[in-house]
Design a protein around this motif. Structure first.
Motif, PDB file in Angstrom:
ATOM      1  N   LYS A 149       0.716  -1.225   0.014  1.00  0.00           N
ATOM      2  CA  LYS A 149      -0.119   0.030   0.068  1.00  0.00           C
ATOM      3  C   LYS A 149       0.613   1.079  -0.083  1.00  0.00           C
ATOM      4  O   LYS A 149       0.356   2.534  -0.232  1.00  0.00           O
ATOM      5  CB  LYS A 149      -0.947   0.224   1.140  1.00  0.00           C
ATOM      6  CG  LYS A 149      -1.807  -1.193   1.276  1.00  0.00           C
ATOM      7  CD  LYS A 149      -2.812  -1.087   2.571  1.00  0.00           C
ATOM      8  CE  LYS A 149      -3.790  -2.326   2.159  1.00  0.00           C
ATOM      9  NZ  LYS A 149      -4.466  -2.300   3.788  1.00  0.00           N
ATOM     10  N   GLN A 150       2.133   1.087   0.311  1.00  0.00           N
ATOM     11  CA  GLN A 150       3.111   2.491   0.306  1.00  0.00           C
ATOM     12  C   GLN A 150       3.156   3.070  -1.287  1.00  0.00           C
ATOM     13  O   GLN A 150       3.489   3.952  -1.121  1.00  0.00           O
ATOM     14  CB  GLN A 150       4.438   1.895   0.652  1.00  0.00           C
ATOM     15  CG  GLN A 150       4.363   1.717   2.299  1.00  0.00           C
ATOM     16  CD  GLN A 150       3.921   0.096   2.533  1.00  0.00           C
ATOM     17  OE1 GLN A 150       3.417  -0.583   1.723  1.00  0.00           O
ATOM     18  NE2 GLN A 150       4.300  -0.392   3.932  1.00  0.00           N
ATOM     19  N   PHE A 151       2.837   2.246  -2.268  1.00  0.00           N
ATOM     20  CA  PHE A 151       3.327   2.736  -3.405  1.00  0.00           C
ATOM     21  C   PHE A 151       2.307   2.797  -4.377  1.00  0.00           C
ATOM     22  O   PHE A 151       1.006   1.851  -4.187  1.00  0.00           O
ATOM     23  CB  PHE A 151       4.294   1.830  -4.318  1.00  0.00           C
ATOM     24  CG  PHE A 151       5.586   1.571  -3.311  1.00  0.00           C
ATOM     25  CD1 PHE A 151       6.595   2.407  -3.552  1.00  0.00           C
ATOM     26  CD2 PHE A 151       5.800   0.299  -2.632  1.00  0.00           C
ATOM     27  CE1 PHE A 151       7.527   2.015  -2.710  1.00  0.00           C
ATOM     28  CE2 PHE A 151       7.016   0.216  -1.959  1.00  0.00           C
ATOM     29  CZ  PHE A 151       7.934   1.111  -1.919  1.00  0.00           C
ATOM     30  N   ASP A 152       2.055   3.419  -5.297  1.00  0.00           N
ATOM     31  CA  ASP A 152       0.956   3.613  -6.427  1.00  0.00           C
ATOM     32  C   ASP A 152       1.201   2.460  -7.266  1.00  0.00           C
ATOM     33  O   ASP A 152       2.230   2.163  -7.633  1.00  0.00           O
ATOM     34  CB  ASP A 152       1.097   4.864  -7.159  1.00  0.00           C
ATOM     35  CG  ASP A 152       0.893   6.203  -6.402  1.00  0.00           C
ATOM     36  OD1 ASP A 152       0.170   5.979  -5.148  1.00  0.00           O
ATOM     37  OD2 ASP A 152       1.314   7.422  -6.341  1.00  0.00           O
ATOM     38  N   ALA A 172       5.400   7.551   7.777  1.00  0.00           N
ATOM     39  CA  ALA A 172       4.325   6.604   8.397  1.00  0.00           C
ATOM     40  C   ALA A 172       3.857   5.448   7.775  1.00  0.00           C
ATOM     41  O   ALA A 172       3.351   4.361   8.284  1.00  0.00           O
ATOM     42  CB  ALA A 172       3.048   7.359   8.341  1.00  0.00           C
ATOM     43  N   LYS A 173       4.265   5.329   6.390  1.00  0.00           N
ATOM     44  CA  LYS A 173       4.087   3.887   5.537  1.00  0.00           C
ATOM     45  C   LYS A 173       5.203   2.801   5.589  1.00  0.00           C
ATOM     46  O   LYS A 173       5.314   1.883   5.000  1.00  0.00           O
ATOM     47  CB  LYS A 173       3.678   4.348   4.103  1.00  0.00           C
ATOM     48  CG  LYS A 173       2.395   4.975   4.202  1.00  0.00           C
ATOM     49  CD  LYS A 173       2.155   5.177   2.758  1.00  0.00           C
ATOM     50  CE  LYS A 173       0.666   6.084   2.580  1.00  0.00           C
ATOM     51  NZ  LYS A 173       0.256   6.233   1.259  1.00  0.00           N
ATOM     52  N   LYS A 174       6.274   3.487   6.423  1.00  0.00           N
ATOM     53  CA  LYS A 174       7.562   2.253   6.217  1.00  0.00           C
ATOM     54  C   LYS A 174       7.383   1.586   7.448  1.00  0.00           C
ATOM     55  O   LYS A 174       7.898   1.543   8.480  1.00  0.00           O
ATOM     56  CB  LYS A 174       8.899   3.113   6.392  1.00  0.00           C
ATOM     57  CG  LYS A 174       9.178   3.935   4.887  1.00  0.00           C
ATOM     58  CD  LYS A 174      10.338   4.930   5.010  1.00  0.00           C
ATOM     59  CE  LYS A 174      10.610   5.623   4.040  1.00  0.00           C
ATOM     60  NZ  LYS A 174      11.818   6.379   4.052  1.00  0.00           N
ATOM     61  N   ASN A 175       6.772   0.258   7.127  1.00  0.00           N
ATOM     62  CA  ASN A 175       6.566  -0.837   8.169  1.00  0.00           C
ATOM     63  C   ASN A 175       7.243  -1.975   7.780  1.00  0.00           C
ATOM     64  O   ASN A 175       8.019  -2.034   6.991  1.00  0.00           O
ATOM     65  CB  ASN A 175       4.858  -0.938   8.178  1.00  0.00           C
ATOM     66  CG  ASN A 175       4.344  -1.087   6.828  1.00  0.00           C
ATOM     67  OD1 ASN A 175       5.181  -1.553   6.114  1.00  0.00           O
ATOM     68  ND2 ASN A 175       3.078  -0.959   6.818  1.00  0.00           N
ATOM     69  N   ALA A 176       6.746  -3.103   8.528  1.00  0.00           N
ATOM     70  CA  ALA A 176       7.570  -4.416   8.646  1.00  0.00           C
ATOM     71  C   ALA A 176       7.221  -4.806   6.958  1.00  0.00           C
ATOM     72  O   ALA A 176       8.278  -5.423   6.471  1.00  0.00           O
ATOM     73  CB  ALA A 176       6.930  -5.532   9.304  1.00  0.00           C
ATOM     74  N   ALA A 316       0.580  -2.839  12.370  1.00  0.00           N
ATOM     75  CA  ALA A 316       2.197  -2.946  12.226  1.00  0.00           C
ATOM     76  C   ALA A 316       2.814  -1.800  12.549  1.00  0.00           C
ATOM     77  O   ALA A 316       2.589  -0.615  12.215  1.00  0.00           O
ATOM     78  CB  ALA A 316       2.211  -3.468  10.791  1.00  0.00           C
ATOM     79  N   LYS A 317       3.981  -1.833  13.137  1.00  0.00           N
ATOM     80  CA  LYS A 317       4.829  -0.928  13.391  1.00  0.00           C
ATOM     81  C   LYS A 317       5.441   0.020  12.365  1.00  0.00           C
ATOM     82  O   LYS A 317       6.118  -0.783  11.685  1.00  0.00           O
ATOM     83  CB  LYS A 317       5.799  -1.211  14.561  1.00  0.00           C
ATOM     84  CG  LYS A 317       6.520  -0.292  15.057  1.00  0.00           C
ATOM     85  CD  LYS A 317       7.579  -0.741  16.398  1.00  0.00           C
ATOM     86  CE  LYS A 317       8.616  -1.725  15.762  1.00  0.00           C
ATOM     87  NZ  LYS A 317       9.546  -2.264  16.857  1.00  0.00           N
ATOM     88  N   ASN A 318       5.190   1.260  12.399  1.00  0.00           N
ATOM     89  CA  ASN A 318       5.981   1.703  11.120  1.00  0.00           C
ATOM     90  C   ASN A 318       7.172   2.567  11.585  1.00  0.00           C
ATOM     91  O   ASN A 318       7.585   2.438  12.729  1.00  0.00           O
ATOM     92  CB  ASN A 318       4.976   2.626  10.500  1.00  0.00           C
ATOM     93  CG  ASN A 318       4.293   3.671  11.559  1.00  0.00           C
ATOM     94  OD1 ASN A 318       4.864   3.997  12.390  1.00  0.00           O
ATOM     95  ND2 ASN A 318       3.372   4.187  11.067  1.00  0.00           N
ATOM     96  N   ALA A 319       7.703   3.423  10.909  1.00  0.00           N
ATOM     97  CA  ALA A 319       9.027   3.979  10.989  1.00  0.00           C
ATOM     98  C   ALA A 319       8.606   4.931  12.197  1.00  0.00           C
ATOM     99  O   ALA A 319       9.679   5.326  12.944  1.00  0.00           O
ATOM    100  CB  ALA A 319       9.539   4.793   9.938  1.00  0.00           C
TER     101      ALA A 319
END
Length: 512
Positions: A149-152, A172-176, A316-319
């Motif tokens: 979901k981080q990318f288009d 905020a989107k840099k998760n596991a 999920a834990k993000n940055a």
């Protein structure tokens, strides 16, 4: 059992023989006509280098003599001041040993290394898409990319151009899941680099880039992890936790609304987005959502009743929720992607050209092309090997031969181009210089200047020129904007066409 001195002598002899085998392989590499043959030769040399390092390490360990066994053996050879007696004793031991094993077959070391050279004929494995190391095969990574979901969502060809634009991903989107994708990407790029450049010191190169990363990250200058971006993300996080006690809830100014009925004018989707950000329940109709958000006007989240909050799900834990060490390791993976994609820049461009070519051809044409390439390769393998004459150290062309010197000068490979926006990075040749305008380094430099990296800024390499051109484009855009006061026209009762401003003035005076 051989003495330590004999073992040491054997290791040194093996080192010399391995060096001779490496020299032979390098001679075959120079005389190789196809890139596939040269690549196989480099992999054989790599295997020899590993064995040479192993033998050298053993010989050096014996010279260091940390346990003192070598010194004891040397002292025993001259014990009691009678070296001749020691020699006679050792001579008797050797005779007794060979008498006990008189019928054993002894294989000379020359035969051992001949078998070693024959065993090195192992072929490097590549997938069909990689084309014997000419192209990248990122299809599996593209599927993983599409599920994040981080990318288009991007097709495969745009993905090849943007897979290293990781600085555009919010913290905020840099998760596991994002970290797992990076590990898979770094693993493939590392493996492909080792197969394509077996003699390159990749660990040393990555260690050097890691040192540069440490300096830039600690100074808050690493792309995507700058001090300003970290502070901005932290400020947004604190603001969301406090709930906007000053009357603001994210992008909605609650102080500007007197009641929840007026707040309904924001819209159903905007209210839901704001409620989700604050952790409140986001269900219900428009009136219920507006009333729930209006409860936050002039209050903190902690003052709201528990019934207003949504049920907590395991997230999920993000940055933002990571510790400093975890953040640094995640940023280090991004630095590895930047370093490896820079090393594989030519393979990346070749892959894009190959994908574009395949998109314009039918299956039958692609099959015929593959058969023709196989025939050409078999013909080149049957030709006599002749050493290449390359005194000027020119780059090799598609046929494995040095390109002509006039072409070398024509392509400008003897000229270095410097780009101030890329941190005064130098590019060799006009082709590499033109390509870099769409690469991550130049895009990040333009992003730091708060200027979009559009085609208008092609061939712009300095800060002053980029800012001047941006100001000029803004001025031209402002001039071209539609101004209704002067450009909008009205028609009076008599059918006369007049500007809007004049029409309104005449209407106020009652002349119409």
């Amino acid at each position: 059992m051989d003495s330590l001195l004999e073992q040491q002598r054997r290791y040194l002899e093996e080192v010399e023989r391995l060096e001779a085998l490496m020299a032979e392989e390098f001679h075959e590499r120079v005389s190789s006509k196809t890139p596939r043959e040269r690549l196989q030769t480099e992999h054989r040399v790599r295997q020899l280098v590993k064995q040479l390092q192993e033998r050298s390490a053993r010989a050096v360990a014996m010279y260091r003599d940390e346990d003192g066994s070598r010194a004891q053996e040397l002292a025993a050879m001259s014990a009691g001041g009678a070296p001749m007696a020691c020699f006679q004793r050792r001579y008797a031991e050797v005779k007794a040993r060979y008498r006990a094993h008189a019928n054993d077959t002894v294989e000379p070391i020359e035969a051992e290394f001949k078998q070693l050279k024959e065993s090195l004929r192992a072929e490097v494995k590549f997938s069909d898409e990689e084309g014997h190391g000419r192209f990248l095969d990122l299809n599996e990574l593209h599927l993983t990319f599409l599920n994040l979901k981080q990318f288009d969502r991007l097709d495969y060809l745009p993905f090849l151009s943007r897979f290293d634009h990781l600085f555009d991903v919010p913290l905020a989107k840099k998760n596991a899941a994002y970290r797992a994708y990076l590990e898979q990407l770094v693993g493939y790029l590392t493996n492909f680099h080792e197969r394509v450049f077996p003699l390159f010191d990749l660990p040393g190169y990555l260690a050097q880039r890691d040192a540069e990363f440490e300096q830039r990250f600690d100074a808050g200058e690493f792309p995507g992890w700058t001090a300003g971006e970290l502070a901005e993300q932290g400020g947004d996080k604190d603001k969301a936790k406090n709930g906007g006690g000053d009357g603001h809830a994210g992008g909605i100014d609650l102080a500007g609304f007197a009641s929840s009925v007026e707040l309904e004018s924001v819209g159903l989707d905007a209210l839901k987005k704001e409620l989700e950000r604050l952790g409140l329940k986001c269900g219900g109709n428009l009136g219920e959502r507006a009333a729930r958000l209006f409860l936050l006007r002039g209050r903190q989240l902690s003052d709201l009743p528990a019934s207003a909050f949504a049920k907590k799900h395991k997230k999920a834990k993000n940055a933002e929720g990571m510790g400093p060490a975890e953040r640094k390791e995640l940023a280090r993976l991004e630095a590895r992607v930047y370093a490896l994609s820079e090393r594989l820049g030519e393979h990346r461009e070749a892959t894009k050209e190959n994908v574009e070519r395949k998109m314009t051809r039918t299956a039958a044409e692609l099959e015929e092309e593959g058969e023709a390439a196989g025939e050409e390769e078999s013909e080149s393998e049957n030709e006599d090997d002749t050493p290449l004459y390359n005194p000027k150290n020119l780059p090799l062309g598609w046929d494995g031969k040095p390109i002509p010197y006039w072409l070398y000068k024509l392509q400008g490979l003897n000229i270095d181009y410097e780009c101030e926006i890329c941190g005064n990075h130098k590019y060799r040749g006009a082709l590499a210089f033109q390509r870099h305008f769409q690469e991550w380094r130049h895009s990040h430099g333009m992003r730091c200047l708060a200027i979009p990296n559009t085609v208008h800024f092609q061939n712009i390499t300095t800060f002053a020129d980029a800012k001047a051109l941006w100001e000029r484009l803004q001025a031209e855009k402002k001039v071209a904007e539609f101004r209704p006061e002067t450009e909008e026209e009205f028609e009076d009762s008599q059918g006369n066409i007049i500007p809007r401003k004049l029409y309104e003035d005449l209407k106020k005076q009652g002349l119409l």
